[in-house]
Design an enzyme around this catalytic site. Structure first.
Site, PDB file in Angstrom:
ATOM      1  N   ILE A 133      40.436  -6.503 -25.029  1.00 48.73           N
ATOM      2  CA  ILE A 133      40.179  -6.630 -23.591  1.00 48.73           C
ATOM      3  C   ILE A 133      40.737  -5.413 -22.869  1.00 48.73           C
ATOM      4  CG2 ILE A 133      40.526  -8.080 -21.552  1.00 48.73           C
ATOM      5  CD1 ILE A 133      41.230 -10.375 -23.657  1.00 48.73           C
ATOM      6  N   TYR A 168      41.984  -4.179 -19.498  1.00 47.49           N
ATOM      7  CA  TYR A 168      42.437  -4.639 -18.179  1.00 47.49           C
ATOM      8  C   TYR A 168      42.448  -3.467 -17.191  1.00 47.49           C
ATOM      9  CZ  TYR A 168      43.605  -9.078 -20.284  1.00 47.49           C
ATOM     10  OH  TYR A 168      43.517 -10.288 -20.922  1.00 47.49           O
ATOM     11  N   THR A 216      54.419 -13.555 -28.560  1.00 51.41           N
ATOM     12  CA  THR A 216      55.237 -13.252 -27.384  1.00 51.41           C
ATOM     13  C   THR A 216      55.382 -14.485 -26.494  1.00 51.41           C
ATOM     14  OG1 THR A 216      54.402 -10.984 -27.428  1.00 51.41           O
ATOM     15  CG2 THR A 216      55.408 -11.732 -25.375  1.00 51.41           C
ATOM     16  N   ASP A 236      47.092 -13.789 -27.371  1.00 49.65           N
ATOM     17  CA  ASP A 236      46.468 -13.145 -28.535  1.00 49.65           C
ATOM     18  C   ASP A 236      47.010 -13.813 -29.803  1.00 49.65           C
ATOM     19  OD1 ASP A 236      45.101 -11.315 -30.139  1.00 49.65           O
ATOM     20  OD2 ASP A 236      46.728  -9.870 -30.059  1.00 49.65           O
ATOM     21  N   THR A 237      48.075 -13.279 -30.372  1.00 50.59           N
ATOM     22  CA  THR A 237      48.676 -13.930 -31.557  1.00 50.59           C
ATOM     23  C   THR A 237      49.551 -15.115 -31.138  1.00 50.59           C
ATOM     24  OG1 THR A 237      50.704 -12.629 -31.528  1.00 50.59           O
ATOM     25  CG2 THR A 237      48.829 -11.704 -32.712  1.00 50.59           C
TER      26      THR A 237
HETATM   27  P1  G4P Z   1      50.726 -13.095 -26.999  1.00 52.50           P
HETATM   28  O1  G4P Z   1      51.966 -13.889 -27.304  1.00 52.50           O
HETATM   29  O2  G4P Z   1      50.474 -13.046 -25.514  1.00 52.50           O
HETATM   30  O3  G4P Z   1      49.540 -13.521 -27.796  1.00 52.50           O
HETATM   31  O4  G4P Z   1      50.978 -11.589 -27.298  1.00 52.50           O
HETATM   32  P2  G4P Z   1      51.093 -10.768 -28.662  1.00 52.50           P
HETATM   33  O5  G4P Z   1      52.536 -10.731 -29.035  1.00 52.50           O
HETATM   34  O6  G4P Z   1      50.124 -11.232 -29.658  1.00 52.50           O
HETATM   35  O7  G4P Z   1      50.594  -9.378 -28.102  1.00 52.50           O
HETATM   36  C1  G4P Z   1      51.145  -8.123 -28.394  1.00 52.50           C
HETATM   37  C2  G4P Z   1      50.804  -7.136 -27.291  1.00 52.50           C
HETATM   38  O8  G4P Z   1      49.409  -6.819 -27.353  1.00 52.50           O
HETATM   39  C3  G4P Z   1      51.043  -7.671 -25.888  1.00 52.50           C
HETATM   40  O9  G4P Z   1      51.467  -6.582 -25.086  1.00 52.50           O
HETATM   41  C4  G4P Z   1      49.650  -8.089 -25.416  1.00 52.50           C
HETATM   42  O10 G4P Z   1      49.582  -8.070 -24.024  1.00 52.50           O
HETATM   43  C5  G4P Z   1      48.807  -7.023 -26.067  1.00 52.50           C
HETATM   44  N1  G4P Z   1      47.416  -7.408 -26.255  1.00 52.50           N
HETATM   45  C6  G4P Z   1      46.924  -8.284 -27.156  1.00 52.50           C
HETATM   46  N2  G4P Z   1      45.581  -8.351 -27.078  1.00 52.50           N
HETATM   47  C7  G4P Z   1      45.207  -7.494 -26.094  1.00 52.50           C
HETATM   48  C8  G4P Z   1      43.932  -7.111 -25.549  1.00 52.50           C
HETATM   49  O11 G4P Z   1      42.860  -7.572 -25.962  1.00 52.50           O
HETATM   50  N3  G4P Z   1      43.949  -6.175 -24.563  1.00 52.50           N
HETATM   51  C9  G4P Z   1      45.107  -5.624 -24.097  1.00 52.50           C
HETATM   52  N4  G4P Z   1      44.996  -4.735 -23.124  1.00 52.50           N
HETATM   53  N5  G4P Z   1      46.329  -5.970 -24.579  1.00 52.50           N
HETATM   54  C10 G4P Z   1      46.368  -6.894 -25.567  1.00 52.50           C
HETATM   55  P3  G4P Z   1      52.979  -6.458 -24.677  1.00 52.50           P
HETATM   56  O12 G4P Z   1      53.778  -6.033 -25.861  1.00 52.50           O
HETATM   57  O13 G4P Z   1      53.369  -7.722 -23.995  1.00 52.50           O
HETATM   58  O14 G4P Z   1      52.945  -5.294 -23.675  1.00 52.50           O
HETATM   59  P4  G4P Z   1      52.325  -5.208 -22.198  1.00 52.50           P
HETATM   60  O15 G4P Z   1      51.027  -4.490 -22.351  1.00 52.50           O
HETATM   61  O16 G4P Z   1      52.120  -6.604 -21.667  1.00 52.50           O
HETATM   62  O17 G4P Z   1      53.346  -4.457 -21.459  1.00 52.50           O
END
Ligand code: G4P
Ligand code: MG
Length: 178
Positions: free
Chosen positions: A153, A155, A103, A99-100
């Site tokens: 998205i 999931y 992470t 996404d961004t």
């Molecule tokens: P990136 O490096 O993979 O781009 O991740 P980013 O930090 O931008 O994303 C922040 C959180 O938002 C992440 O969850 C990511 O999985 C979640 N996310 C971003 N876009 C979407 C989307 O379209 N759908 C869903 N379902 N989630 C999204 P996280 O903090 O890693 O938590 P987790 O859900 O993996 O446990």
């Protein structure tokens, strides 16, 4: 037309199977899988079905264990006890969505400090948008199964009613055909 993009378990499975075939056809043969939790866990486990390699799990999130939003990604769980084992290894890093990229890039940076031979990044979906950060030049292999717009998205592992989720995906795919 829904403003959300539904992805079912069968779709996830097929996307991963396709990527497994792609990395194999390119001759990339990873030694280990690193799964970024929690979104990367199920995709990584499915990948293990096609390329049988050990999975190391890491937890990185903007939301720490206290569930408060942070200004940068933080480690919830890390792989201190195995970090030595990554030296000289080919790593396949798996997450569900780029996404961004914050992470993913943070995780790549941390893993590079263990001097692996190579890190390839694999995601189900790459959102085509301006990223907060780019990958470092060490990342030469990047495998998104699908590139999509900046849409939310859904999931399957987030679904409370999996039958309804599956129906929503089916309906969405039918609408996209028309
Ligand atoms: P990136 O490096 O993979 O781009 O991740 P980013 O930090 O931008 O994303 C922040 C959180 O938002 C992440 O969850 C990511 O999985 C979640 N996310 C971003 N876009 C979407 C989307 O379209 N759908 C869903 N379902 N989630 C999204 P996280 O903090 O890693 O938590 P987790 O859900 O993996 O446990
Ligand atoms: Mg995630």
């Amino acid at each position: 037309m829904s403003d959300k993009f539904y992805v079912g378990y069968n779709t996830v499975h097929k996307l991963i199977k396709g990527l497994a075939a792609k990395i194999e056809s390119e001759g990339f043969d990873p030694d280990v899988i690193v799964a970024i939790g929690s979104g990367g866990f199920i995709p990584a486990r499915i990948m293990k079905t096609f390329i049988n390699r050990p999975i190391y799990a890491v937890g990185i999130s903007y939301y720490g264990v206290d569930r408060k939003h942070k200004s940068h990604p933080t480690k919830i769980q890390w792989i201190d006890e195995v970090q030595e084992q990554l030296r000289g290894k080919k790593v396949l890093l798996i997450d569900e969505v780029d996404d961004t990229r914050a992470t993913l890039a943070y995780c790549v940076g941390e893993l590079l400090s263990y001097q692996p031979e190579e890190i390839a990044v694999l995601v189900l979906h790459n959102k085509l948008k301006k990223k907060d950060v780019e990958f470092p030049p060490e990342i030469q292999k990047y495998y998104p199964a699908l590139e999509i717009g900046d849409i939310w998205i859904k999931y399957p592992w987030d679904a409370e009613d999996i039958d309804e989720h599956t129906e929503c995906e089916k309906k969405m795919l039918e609408e996209m055909k028309n």
